[in-house]
Design an enzyme around this catalytic site. Sequence first.
Site, mmCIF file in Angstrom:
data_model
loop_
_atom_site.group_PDB
_atom_site.id
_atom_site.type_symbol
_atom_site.label_atom_id
_atom_site.label_comp_id
_atom_site.label_asym_id
_atom_site.label_seq_id
_atom_site.Cartn_x
_atom_site.Cartn_y
_atom_site.Cartn_z
ATOM 1 N N GLY A 1 30.953 47.727 1.627
ATOM 2 C CA GLY A 1 31.451 48.989 0.552
ATOM 3 C C GLY A 1 31.990 47.875 -0.144
ATOM 4 O O GLY A 1 30.643 46.917 -1.471
ATOM 5 N N ALA B 1 33.628 45.800 -1.698
ATOM 6 C CA ALA B 1 34.542 44.393 -1.223
ATOM 7 C C ALA B 1 32.848 43.380 -1.208
ATOM 8 O O ALA B 1 32.053 42.826 -1.699
ATOM 9 C CB ALA B 1 35.181 43.925 0.171
ATOM 10 N N GLY B 2 32.404 43.740 0.145
ATOM 11 C CA GLY B 2 31.431 43.624 0.803
ATOM 12 C C GLY B 2 29.820 43.448 -0.293
ATOM 13 O O GLY B 2 29.517 42.716 -0.098
ATOM 14 N N SER C 1 42.985 63.591 -4.656
ATOM 15 C CA SER C 1 43.533 62.280 -5.307
ATOM 16 C C SER C 1 44.589 62.300 -5.923
ATOM 17 O O SER C 1 45.442 63.540 -6.515
ATOM 18 C CB SER C 1 42.932 62.108 -6.773
ATOM 19 O OG SER C 1 43.178 60.781 -7.314
ATOM 20 N N ARG D 1 53.221 55.651 -3.130
ATOM 21 C CA ARG D 1 52.748 56.589 -1.298
ATOM 22 C C ARG D 1 54.173 57.045 -0.681
ATOM 23 O O ARG D 1 54.293 58.155 0.051
ATOM 24 C CB ARG D 1 51.216 56.759 -0.959
ATOM 25 C CG ARG D 1 50.176 56.495 -2.604
ATOM 26 C CD ARG D 1 49.004 56.385 -2.250
ATOM 27 N NE ARG D 1 48.568 56.459 -2.678
ATOM 28 C CZ ARG D 1 46.849 56.195 -2.707
ATOM 29 N NH1 ARG D 1 46.751 55.020 -1.933
ATOM 30 N NH2 ARG D 1 45.701 55.931 -3.746
ATOM 31 N N GLU E 1 39.655 45.870 2.317
ATOM 32 C CA GLU E 1 41.152 46.512 3.049
ATOM 33 C C GLU E 1 40.920 45.263 4.185
ATOM 34 O O GLU E 1 42.106 45.854 5.801
ATOM 35 C CB GLU E 1 40.425 47.774 3.980
ATOM 36 C CG GLU E 1 41.937 48.475 4.573
ATOM 37 C CD GLU E 1 41.191 49.872 4.529
ATOM 38 O OE1 GLU E 1 42.635 51.073 4.882
ATOM 39 O OE2 GLU E 1 40.746 50.694 3.877
ATOM 40 N N ARG F 1 51.001 50.161 -0.289
ATOM 41 C CA ARG F 1 49.896 49.830 -1.761
ATOM 42 C C ARG F 1 49.475 50.940 -2.452
ATOM 43 O O ARG F 1 50.565 51.933 -2.145
ATOM 44 C CB ARG F 1 48.581 49.695 -1.196
ATOM 45 C CG ARG F 1 46.911 49.946 -2.512
ATOM 46 C CD ARG F 1 45.473 49.738 -1.273
ATOM 47 N NE ARG F 1 45.343 50.592 -1.084
ATOM 48 C CZ ARG F 1 44.977 51.919 -1.613
ATOM 49 N NH1 ARG F 1 45.010 52.366 -2.813
ATOM 50 N NH2 ARG F 1 44.734 53.384 -1.310
ATOM 51 N N LEU G 1 40.511 49.405 -4.981
ATOM 52 C CA LEU G 1 39.075 49.420 -5.398
ATOM 53 C C LEU G 1 39.244 47.713 -6.704
ATOM 54 O O LEU G 1 38.630 47.109 -6.129
ATOM 55 C CB LEU G 1 38.660 50.567 -6.854
ATOM 56 C CG LEU G 1 38.653 52.351 -5.807
ATOM 57 C CD1 LEU G 1 37.863 52.893 -6.545
ATOM 58 C CD2 LEU G 1 38.093 52.012 -4.373
#
Length: 637
Positions: free
Chosen positions: A42, A44-45, A284, A330, A425, A435, A441
Amino acid sequence: MPLDAKIPGGPLAEKWDRHLFELKLINPANKRKYDIIVVGTGLAGGSAAATLAELGYNVKTFCIQDSPRRAHSIAAQGGINAAKNYPNDGDSIWRLFYDTVKGGDFRSREANVYRLAQVSNHIIDHCVAQGIPFARDYGGLLANRSFGGAQVSRTFYARGQTGQQLLLGAYSALSRQIADGKVQMFARREMLDLVVINGQARGIVVRNLINGQIERHDAHAVVLCTGGYGNVFFLSTNAMASNVTAAFRVYKKGAWFANPCFTQIHPTCIPVHGTYQSKLTLMSESLRNDGRVWVPKNPGDKRSPSQIPEAERDYFLEEKYPSFGNLVPRDVASRNAKEQCDMGKGVGKTRLAVYLDFADAIKRDTKAVIENKYGNLFQMYEKITAEDPYETPMRIYPAVHYTMGGLWVDYNLMSTIDGLFVMGEANFSDHGANRLGASALMQGLADGYFIIPYTIGGYLAGAELPDVSTDHAAFKETENEVQSRTDKLLAINGKRTVDDIHKELGLIMWEYCGMARNNEGLEKARNLIQQLRGEFWENVTVPGSGKDFNQSLERAGRAADFLEFAELMIMDALARQESCGGHFNEAYQTEAHEARRDDENFCYAAAWEFSGGDKEPQVHKEPLVFENVDLSQRSYK
């Protein structure tokens, strides 16, 4: 072992720059001597693998999907935060830092969060250079919009496809390194265990999901970027393949797990509509810029929204939180939506939904403007519900989305196992108990592009790493453990399917460890989970063989880990006798029904250590020290 976060000294704004100078470096020619495994492709990876390979390291990257382009990061919609202050509305690195700490209800590290805000601006510049098609204003400058928990517009976006576009940028950088031979790509592999030699992470054992072959891979360091564990609830906004297995297996090998009860409920999801759903769909958070959230004022009102006059509508977020309105964080928005439905004011067939209405925005800005902003999201909603959101309000309800808990890491993003780094994550480091939208992202790309390339070099330069290969006894032992688990699953031959048991687990977790929790319910959930785990190992059916393509076996292994991990979540929730962010214990709330923290007793990160067998895990506490912000009751009014 005491928790040492390795936070640099000095003023907050200088810590990262100072740390960069103090980290040991590796000569460019010597980087070729080091092999690094990156699990997950993803944001990060993918960004980490591409950047590490660009620096000269030899990288092996592992992808559970058939292509990195299918990593769950692609599902992110609304945007990515950065402190550029392009709208000139008062934003700054300090304000992004403060909003993130406050949004997480003061349960994150100051140093990590400030670094995240610092590097956020570099991310945008880097992505623009990659060609990411961010939205632009009339003058050609990058556009921004607002997200929850902030009073400034700092979210960069590419319509409702921001995650997809950013992932394609990282994927293109990764593909270049694959073509150059610096990255070996292993698709359709699932990491099933970590190999630890002399206290250091030196490799992994994976299963080839196409032919069932168990494979060994060695390296000098391992970087874990395998996402969150929201699918412990079965129904979530996560992809079906998202799971806890890699993180949970390394927890059992000695990596401590931090704050597992911190899960995020997203307020803007399409409600559950049947018993056969495999996942939920996110709408979203950006929609709350122009959409107004409301319910009928009168409980039990079953009229269609067009028949309910304005005077009989309750715009409850705007009324209760005049400063932030529909853009509260949220966790706050989710609890308030639940409260309205609990009062009998929910809408739709199940009465477990509220309206998200764009009529005023369309009247003010025209349908064409709204379509330009959110067209693909509106199209997705209509395809799923067969309702036109331009003509009738969307129906939304909270759902499990993101997990703030994760493997404990220090300032260098290294876990309690030397040489095992954890990013995105999969770690716990930046978001506290909640968060803020558009920050996932940001963290993934910050970790991959701008943090791990430095910190992993500091580790490799200072560590003694004797030569090992996959012939080492530790690899054989780990492979045998993996094979033994597989054989055990295949031998049960019971009568209940994996999904049937996983769904029951999800209902238990949602009921007793979801948006609201209490001690009695948590204790009940723990007993139910233990019973269900016993039922799984006695009565699950896993057809087929381990020697070939077998998705039932894949799901069984993941469900088995969820059944153990769920109990750890419950234990963590019971141990934290306060309310903060997404962890809302009903016994600890203000008169206005907001989360009430207990800073005297619980201002810490809880890191759980596996004790082996059936023994209770041991909790370690990392005190959270706030030197630059005042601990205060969150208020968005």
